[in-house]
Write an enzyme that holds these catalytic residues in place. Structure first.
Site, PDB file in Angstrom:
ATOM      1  CD1 TRP A  49     -17.374 -26.377 -10.975  1.00 42.19           C
ATOM      2  CD2 TRP A  49     -17.563 -27.615  -9.128  1.00 42.19           C
ATOM      3  NE1 TRP A  49     -17.580 -25.517  -9.924  1.00 42.19           N
ATOM      4  CE2 TRP A  49     -17.701 -26.251  -8.772  1.00 42.19           C
ATOM      5  CE3 TRP A  49     -17.656 -28.575  -8.129  1.00 42.19           C
ATOM      6  CZ2 TRP A  49     -17.917 -25.839  -7.471  1.00 42.19           C
ATOM      7  CZ3 TRP A  49     -17.868 -28.179  -6.822  1.00 42.19           C
ATOM      8  CH2 TRP A  49     -18.000 -26.817  -6.495  1.00 42.19           C
ATOM      9  CB  CYS A  50     -21.643 -29.123  -8.206  1.00 38.24           C
ATOM     10  SG  CYS A  50     -22.688 -29.646  -6.847  1.00 38.24           S
ATOM     11  CE1 TYR A  51     -23.038 -38.173  -7.776  1.00 37.75           C
ATOM     12  CE2 TYR A  51     -23.818 -37.244  -5.700  1.00 37.75           C
ATOM     13  CZ  TYR A  51     -23.824 -38.263  -6.644  1.00 37.75           C
ATOM     14  OH  TYR A  51     -24.626 -39.361  -6.451  1.00 37.75           O
TER      15      TYR A  51
END
Length: 483
Positions: A169-171
């Site tokens: 989920w981390c950009y």
């Protein structure tokens, strides 16, 4: 000319011929008592002269526009890594300073608040990280997905294991992924894991392997860690040691970093050469925190207006899982203004009733979140500060002896949609307490001393005269009766 006879006529202290005076035992006793009483009154007057009287008043704060207030603090966070611990200051005038480092020191600590290493310097972690050109091109997976079991096996098999701890989920993890996979493929071709066996690049999905990430104290995503075979040993405090990579995240920089790690290792014996790592590699590597806690200490200077001191996790190239952030902390020290040394307070014992009562209200207090409040918990402290100033008058002029800022504190917890923080909201009172010392003048002391000596001498003389005349009268009456 004025004759000596006329001068003698103004003599206040006319002498009685010695042969006309008479000494007595009663007079001697009264003289001794008078002398002792004089000495007693002299001691009382001296004590009163040395004692400083104070007056207290509440006035409008005399601080000038542009004055700054110093905040000293020493706060321990058992679950916040020094890698990302950030001290920020803001106020109602729009001042907003992020990640202050010049006057701040950070030391890694364990869950029991014991220090586990030297001071952590944030310089490497703070520079702008280059990620290369953003691309949607898909690259075949070159890095090996790791689990807890395979991680342990491979970390003891390869001299160098470079691991990318990430979250889907981390950009920033997704931004790193193309460059990481491309670099992993390049490294695999140059240093075949089977034929060469000196290095391997791996991936750990922290949403799938939370225990592995927690064991390595991963708090920000992505985190690139280097594990060395034979050096990843436990120290006395019982924690693994490894290194963190804080360099650029484009393909070329990652490949260059890995080649710098591999270069000193002999391809056949896998032994490290004496010259160790190259300088280019060393400058982007740093010993990773061996524990997940941090002690933050130092000071900041703020304007004398309502504001906030905020300590939180911060990074321009990492993401944080706010549900996993725990901002529990223990306040070892928090004070405002110039610190008053215990020696100064001891030297000024007369001021103890007025000072040193509430200048460290939060010292020694713990604010621990045991997850009873749920996730995303911010701990806030509301501090109302009052300035106390002590001045003295000497030679007709006022001199400031000491300034102290005392405060009241009210703490609360609140759930937030944003990243949890530890916030200290401070607000200064527009009024200040002014304590004025009023020392007695020396002329007043001398005047009272003369009054004591003269008064006691005179009263003693009158008493002696009354007693002597009474005795003579009694003797005369008795003599008349006998006749």
């Amino acid at each position: 000319m004025v004759s000596s006879t006329k001068l003698k006529s103004v003599d206040f202290y006319r002498k009685i011929p010695r042969d006309l005076t008479e000494a007595s035992l009663s007079g001697a006793g009264l003289s001794i008592v008078a002398a002792l009483f004089m000495m007693f009154l002299f001691g009382m007057e001296l004590s009163s002269y040395l004692e400083v009287n104070t007056t207290t008043a509440v006035i409008v704060d005399k601080s000038s526009d542009g004055d700054f207030l110093r905040i000293d603090f020493n706060i321990s966070f058992p679950a916040l890594s020094c890698e990302f611990a950030s001290v920020d200051v803001s106020d109602v005038l729009g001042t907003n300073r992020l990640n202050i480092t010049k006057t701040i020191r950070k030391f890694p600590i364990d869950p029991h608040l014991r220090s586990t290493g030297a001071e952590f310097h944030s310089g490497l972690a703070l520079h702008n990280i280059y990620h290369g050109e953003e691309t949607k091109e898909e690259f075949p997976d070159g890095a090996i997905p790791l689990t807890s079991a395979s991680f342990e096996a491979l970390s003891h098999h390869f001299p160098i294991l470079v691991v990318n701890f990430n979250a889907p989920w981390c950009y920033w993890s997704n931004r790193l992924k193309p460059a990481w996979e491309k670099a992993a493929n390049i490294i695999k071709q140059r240093y075949d894991p089977e034929a060469d066996g000196r290095v391997l690049l791996g991936n750990v999905d922290c949403t799938e392997e939370p225990a592995l990430c927690k064991r390595n104290h991963i708090q920000g995503y992505p985190s690139i860690r280097i594990f060395r075979k034979g050096s990843d040993l436990r120290e006395d405090h019982g924690h693994h040691e490894h290194e963190s990579y804080y360099g650029d995240r484009d393909t070329d920089s990652i490949v260059k970093m890995v080649e710098g790690l591999v270069a000193p290792i002999h391809p056949e014996t896998h032994k490290v050469a004496l010259d160790g790592k190259s300088n280019d590699t060393v400058k982007n590597l740093k010993k990773a925190p061996v524990t997940g806690g941090c002690r933050v200490e130092g000071y900041v200077r703020v304007k004398k207006v309502p504001g906030n001191l905020v300590i939180s996790a911060h990074s321009g190239a990492h993401s944080f899982d706010s549900s996993q952030m725990n901002m529990s902390h223990v306040v070892s020290h928090l004070s405002f203004g110039r610190m008053i040394s215990p020696r100064l307070l001891t030297d000024m014992k007369r001021l103890l009733p007025y000072l040193g009562l509430s200048h460290d209200r939060l010292d020694g207090k713990a604010f621990i979140n045991q997850h009873e409040f749920g996730a995303n918990v911010t701990i806030e402290h509301y501090l109302q500060i009052v300035k106390t100033e002590v001045i003295t008058r000497r030679s007709g002029q006022e001199h400031s002896l000491i300034e102290e800022y005392e405060y009241t504190a009210h703490s609360s917890v609140a759930q937030t949609y944003y990243l949890p923080v530890a916030k200290f909201h401070f607000e200064l009172s527009p009024m200040q307490i002014l304590i004025t010392e009023n020392p007695k003048s020396f002329s007043h002391f001398i005047t009272n001393l003369c009054a004591i000596i003269g008064g006691v001498f005179t009263v003693a003389g009158i008493l002696d005269s009354i007693f002597h005349n009474t005795v003579r009268l009694i003797k005369k009456v008795e003599l008349g009766k006998n006749i």
